[in-house]
Scaffold this motif. Structure first.
Motif, PDB file in Angstrom:
ATOM      1  N   LYS A 195       0.820  -1.217   0.000  1.00  0.00           N
ATOM      2  CA  LYS A 195       0.000   0.000   0.000  1.00  0.00           C
ATOM      3  C   LYS A 195       0.852   1.264   0.000  1.00  0.00           C
ATOM      4  O   LYS A 195       0.477   2.283  -0.584  1.00  0.00           O
ATOM      5  CB  LYS A 195      -0.928   0.006   1.222  1.00  0.00           C
ATOM      6  N   GLN A 196       2.002   1.192   0.677  1.00  0.00           N
ATOM      7  CA  GLN A 196       2.878   2.363   0.794  1.00  0.00           C
ATOM      8  C   GLN A 196       3.867   2.483  -0.374  1.00  0.00           C
ATOM      9  O   GLN A 196       4.721   3.365  -0.384  1.00  0.00           O
ATOM     10  CB  GLN A 196       3.630   2.306   2.119  1.00  0.00           C
ATOM     11  N   GLY A 197       3.763   1.586  -1.346  1.00  0.00           N
ATOM     12  CA  GLY A 197       4.627   1.639  -2.519  1.00  0.00           C
ATOM     13  C   GLY A 197       6.042   1.152  -2.281  1.00  0.00           C
ATOM     14  O   GLY A 197       6.937   1.411  -3.091  1.00  0.00           O
ATOM     15  N   GLN A 198       6.259   0.428  -1.182  1.00  0.00           N
ATOM     16  CA  GLN A 198       7.605  -0.084  -0.878  1.00  0.00           C
ATOM     17  C   GLN A 198       7.850  -1.464  -1.478  1.00  0.00           C
ATOM     18  O   GLN A 198       8.985  -1.931  -1.542  1.00  0.00           O
ATOM     19  CB  GLN A 198       7.800  -0.155   0.640  1.00  0.00           C
ATOM     20  N   LEU A 199       6.767  -2.118  -1.918  1.00  0.00           N
ATOM     21  CA  LEU A 199       6.881  -3.459  -2.478  1.00  0.00           C
ATOM     22  C   LEU A 199       6.007  -3.541  -3.718  1.00  0.00           C
ATOM     23  O   LEU A 199       4.780  -3.424  -3.642  1.00  0.00           O
ATOM     24  CB  LEU A 199       6.440  -4.504  -1.437  1.00  0.00           C
TER      25      LEU A 199
ATOM     26  N   ILE B 204      10.014 -18.331  -0.999  1.00  0.00           N
ATOM     27  CA  ILE B 204      10.881 -17.606  -0.065  1.00  0.00           C
ATOM     28  C   ILE B 204      10.286 -17.667   1.334  1.00  0.00           C
ATOM     29  O   ILE B 204       9.073 -17.550   1.508  1.00  0.00           O
ATOM     30  CB  ILE B 204      11.047 -16.145  -0.539  1.00  0.00           C
ATOM     31  N   ASN B 205      11.154 -17.846   2.305  1.00  0.00           N
ATOM     32  CA  ASN B 205      10.727 -17.944   3.708  1.00  0.00           C
ATOM     33  C   ASN B 205      11.484 -16.946   4.565  1.00  0.00           C
ATOM     34  O   ASN B 205      12.630 -16.587   4.258  1.00  0.00           O
ATOM     35  CB  ASN B 205      10.989 -19.363   4.233  1.00  0.00           C
ATOM     36  N   ILE B 206      10.844 -16.514   5.646  1.00  0.00           N
ATOM     37  CA  ILE B 206      11.527 -15.723   6.670  1.00  0.00           C
ATOM     38  C   ILE B 206      11.553 -16.552   7.940  1.00  0.00           C
ATOM     39  O   ILE B 206      10.543 -17.141   8.327  1.00  0.00           O
ATOM     40  CB  ILE B 206      10.841 -14.361   6.880  1.00  0.00           C
ATOM     41  N   HIS B 207      12.735 -16.624   8.549  1.00  0.00           N
ATOM     42  CA  HIS B 207      12.906 -17.462   9.743  1.00  0.00           C
ATOM     43  C   HIS B 207      13.544 -16.635  10.856  1.00  0.00           C
ATOM     44  O   HIS B 207      14.538 -15.943  10.631  1.00  0.00           O
ATOM     45  CB  HIS B 207      13.789 -18.672   9.422  1.00  0.00           C
TER      46      HIS B 207
ATOM     47  N   MET C   8      11.520  -5.304   2.174  1.00  0.00           N
ATOM     48  CA  MET C   8      12.699  -4.722   1.525  1.00  0.00           C
ATOM     49  C   MET C   8      13.442  -5.769   0.684  1.00  0.00           C
ATOM     50  O   MET C   8      13.806  -5.525  -0.471  1.00  0.00           O
ATOM     51  CB  MET C   8      13.630  -4.155   2.601  1.00  0.00           C
ATOM     52  N   VAL C   9      13.664  -6.933   1.274  1.00  0.00           N
ATOM     53  CA  VAL C   9      14.402  -7.991   0.565  1.00  0.00           C
ATOM     54  C   VAL C   9      13.566  -8.560  -0.580  1.00  0.00           C
ATOM     55  O   VAL C   9      14.083  -8.809  -1.676  1.00  0.00           O
ATOM     56  CB  VAL C   9      14.830  -9.097   1.550  1.00  0.00           C
ATOM     57  N   LEU C  10      12.272  -8.738  -0.354  1.00  0.00           N
ATOM     58  CA  LEU C  10      11.406  -9.225  -1.429  1.00  0.00           C
ATOM     59  C   LEU C  10      11.391  -8.261  -2.610  1.00  0.00           C
ATOM     60  O   LEU C  10      11.435  -8.689  -3.766  1.00  0.00           O
ATOM     61  CB  LEU C  10       9.978  -9.428  -0.902  1.00  0.00           C
ATOM     62  N   GLU C  11      11.356  -6.974  -2.330  1.00  0.00           N
ATOM     63  CA  GLU C  11      11.363  -5.978  -3.409  1.00  0.00           C
ATOM     64  C   GLU C  11      12.617  -6.133  -4.267  1.00  0.00           C
ATOM     65  O   GLU C  11      12.551  -6.100  -5.505  1.00  0.00           O
ATOM     66  CB  GLU C  11      11.275  -4.570  -2.826  1.00  0.00           C
ATOM     67  N   LYS C  12      13.759  -6.338  -3.615  1.00  0.00           N
ATOM     68  CA  LYS C  12      15.017  -6.516  -4.368  1.00  0.00           C
ATOM     69  C   LYS C  12      14.964  -7.778  -5.223  1.00  0.00           C
ATOM     70  O   LYS C  12      15.364  -7.772  -6.383  1.00  0.00           O
ATOM     71  CB  LYS C  12      16.186  -6.591  -3.378  1.00  0.00           C
ATOM     72  N   ILE C  13      14.444  -8.866  -4.650  1.00  0.00           N
ATOM     73  CA  ILE C  13      14.341 -10.130  -5.398  1.00  0.00           C
ATOM     74  C   ILE C  13      13.410  -9.969  -6.595  1.00  0.00           C
ATOM     75  O   ILE C  13      13.723 -10.408  -7.704  1.00  0.00           O
ATOM     76  CB  ILE C  13      13.821 -11.256  -4.473  1.00  0.00           C
ATOM     77  N   PHE C  14      12.271  -9.325  -6.387  1.00  0.00           N
ATOM     78  CA  PHE C  14      11.305  -9.154  -7.472  1.00  0.00           C
ATOM     79  C   PHE C  14      11.851  -8.247  -8.567  1.00  0.00           C
ATOM     80  O   PHE C  14      11.637  -8.496  -9.752  1.00  0.00           O
ATOM     81  CB  PHE C  14       9.984  -8.585  -6.935  1.00  0.00           C
TER      82      PHE C  14
END
Length: 197
Positions: free
Chosen positions: A22-26, A105-108, A179-185
């Protein structure tokens, strides 16, 4: 990027991803929530956002493969490009691993390979280590064993209780996952564009 979020619990990371979009970060759209727990709070969160839901109890299926085949049908129907795990408490099998290779992708909540599994925050806190942290990684057939994408350390302060440490861990998760997902995408979209040229 069209993503499906898999979750089993309260959905705090799910909500963090919704907010980041919603905030345009992803630069993504959550096209589907996949849940394996009919009473999970994340279902209410997805309903509030009008995000389509597939909620299936694995125990209703004869085999894990049968369960994942039905999940896969939903992913295909919604044209899912990436699967994002957000507190999904099941091992992913080959039925999903093969068609979505390097796209799950997972977050642990630990600095893998230390403290894998469901109780990692408590395990780190009880072990008396000076720091733990967050790991974002690709999924393979093991328990938290896939290739690591990103890690962020979180100190365990002398003044921490388990509750305060857990709260700080979740705060870091909610910041770094989008943040990390945005870079991957972005990298995925760039590579796709190169292959088309």
């Amino acid at each position: 990027m069209k993503i499906a979020v898999f979750a089993s619990g309260t959905g705090s990371n799910f909500t963090a991803l919704v907010q980041a979009i919603k905030q345009g970060q992803l630069a993504a759209t959550i096209e589907l929530l996949v849940c394996d727990q009919p009473d999970a709070l994340v279902l209410k969160r997805a309903e509030a956002e009008r995000i389509p839901i597939v909620c299936l109890k694995p125990s209703d299926f004869a085999t894990k493969t049968a369960y994942e085949e039905q999940v896969k049908e939903a992913l295909i129907l919604h044209e899912i490009e990436f699967i994002v795990l957000a507190g999904y408490m099941r091992l992913i099998g080959p039925t999903l691993l093969e068609p979505y290779k390097n796209r799950i992708i997972n977050i642990h909540p630990s600095l893998l390979p230390a403290f894998p599994g469901r109780t990692s925050i408590a395990d780190a806190f009880d072990a008396g280590v000076s720091e733990s942290g967050i790991t974002i990684h690709y999924i393979d057939e093991g328990i938290d064993t896939g290739p690591i994408i990103y890690q962020k350390a979180v100190p365990i302060l002398k003044t921490d209780t388990f509750a305060t440490f857990t709260k700080r861990m979740h705060a870091v998760e909610h910041t770094i996952y989008p943040m990390v997902l945005e870079k991957i995408f972005q990298e995925g979209a760039s590579n796709e564009k190169k292959s088309l040229n």
